[in-house]
Design a protein around this motif. Sequence first.
Motif, short mmCIF file in Angstrom:
data_model
loop_
_atom_site.label_atom_id
_atom_site.label_comp_id
_atom_site.label_asym_id
_atom_site.label_seq_id
_atom_site.Cartn_x
_atom_site.Cartn_y
_atom_site.Cartn_z
N GLU A 106 0.98 -1.18 -0.13
CA GLU A 106 0.09 -0.09 0.07
C GLU A 106 0.83 1.24 0.19
O GLU A 106 0.44 2.21 -0.55
N HIS A 107 1.93 1.18 0.75
CA HIS A 107 2.75 2.43 0.82
C HIS A 107 3.50 2.62 -0.60
O HIS A 107 3.58 3.84 -0.93
N ARG A 108 3.70 1.79 -1.19
CA ARG A 108 4.47 1.74 -2.50
C ARG A 108 3.40 2.29 -3.35
O ARG A 108 3.70 3.26 -4.57
N VAL A 109 2.18 1.87 -3.21
CA VAL A 109 1.16 2.49 -4.45
C VAL A 109 0.90 4.04 -3.89
O VAL A 109 0.64 4.39 -5.03
N LEU A 110 0.89 4.29 -2.71
CA LEU A 110 0.59 5.73 -2.36
C LEU A 110 1.92 6.44 -2.95
O LEU A 110 1.38 7.73 -3.26
N THR A 111 3.04 6.06 -2.85
CA THR A 111 4.09 6.82 -3.47
C THR A 111 4.28 6.93 -4.79
O THR A 111 4.72 7.84 -5.39
N GLU A 112 3.81 5.87 -5.57
CA GLU A 112 4.05 5.69 -7.01
C GLU A 112 2.90 6.05 -7.86
O GLU A 112 2.99 6.41 -9.28
N ASP A 113 1.73 5.47 -7.40
CA ASP A 113 0.75 5.46 -8.44
C ASP A 113 -0.72 6.34 -8.29
O ASP A 113 -1.49 6.42 -9.13
N VAL A 114 -0.53 7.05 -7.25
CA VAL A 114 -1.49 8.36 -7.04
C VAL A 114 -1.80 9.06 -8.22
O VAL A 114 -2.71 9.68 -8.55
N ARG A 115 -0.63 9.30 -9.15
CA ARG A 115 -0.55 10.26 -10.03
C ARG A 115 -1.45 9.73 -11.37
O ARG A 115 -2.14 10.38 -12.18
N PHE A 116 -2.14 8.62 -10.91
CA PHE A 116 -2.93 7.95 -12.14
C PHE A 116 -4.34 8.52 -11.65
O PHE A 116 -5.41 8.17 -12.47
N LEU A 117 -4.60 8.79 -10.64
CA LEU A 117 -5.92 9.32 -10.10
C LEU A 117 -6.49 10.63 -10.77
O LEU A 117 -5.67 11.34 -11.08
N ASP A 118 -7.71 10.85 -10.88
CA ASP A 118 -8.20 12.17 -11.20
C ASP A 118 -7.87 13.18 -10.29
O ASP A 118 -7.60 13.12 -9.19
N ALA A 119 -8.09 14.34 -10.79
CA ALA A 119 -7.56 15.64 -10.06
C ALA A 119 -8.22 15.68 -8.49
O ALA A 119 -7.57 15.93 -7.61
N GLU A 120 -9.50 15.47 -8.53
CA GLU A 120 -10.46 15.45 -7.47
C GLU A 120 -9.67 14.28 -6.41
O GLU A 120 -9.75 14.70 -5.27
N ALA A 121 -9.75 13.08 -6.77
CA ALA A 121 -9.23 12.05 -5.93
C ALA A 121 -7.67 12.31 -5.41
O ALA A 121 -7.34 12.03 -4.18
N GLN A 122 -6.96 12.81 -6.46
CA GLN A 122 -5.49 13.08 -6.03
C GLN A 122 -5.68 14.21 -4.83
O GLN A 122 -4.73 14.03 -3.94
#
Length: 209
Positions: A106-122
């Motif tokens: 989960e920590h790796r996902v948080l640091t690497e993959d949040v950029r794939f979310l839309d602006a509101e979710a980010q």
Amino acid sequence: MSVEPISSRTHEQRALISSKAAELFARKGYAATSMNEIAEASHLSKPGLYHHFKDKAEVLFHIADGHVSRLADIVTGVEALGLPPERRLPELIEVFMLEYAEAQNEHRVLTEDVRFLDAEAQACVLDKERTVVRVFADAIAAARPDLDGMQLTKLLTMFLFGMLNWMFTWFQPNGRFSHAEMAPIATQLFLHGVAGMEVEHPAARRKRP
């Protein structure tokens, strides 16, 4: 015979899907992981998976938002203890690393993959990340108030997160040191540098009650 509430079963199923998806995202990357793979890893049919999550982005948000929410709760809990400055930052580093030990994917996902979310979710995830950063920055400022006037506190905070967040790229928790044993090393290194480190031998730490 008692019947388990549907809401509880749904919560558990979503948690299982999130855990399996986080493992896939951490290993393969978000972009390279399909909903079919998430369904297979979760032992669900594809319609069964879509019953819980409308798309892959919602799965990603559930993982990232859930993890950063736990981190925010943990660090604000430490903040509420009112520890003296010399104890607050070491405690924050320790609880952060212990949570990280249980949620490496989960920590790796948080640091690497949040950029794939839309602006509101980010923005939602980023707002909670700011809470975590603020608590650490306040602890650093309390430990070294002289640096706050030089506007170094935020910079030092990001240096610290750089050290902690990227441990997953090289640290092997099944090796000589555990996450709990790495926490005081990280604290000493951050506060005093290599020349000022005073590290307890792991064997001595394990013998303490």
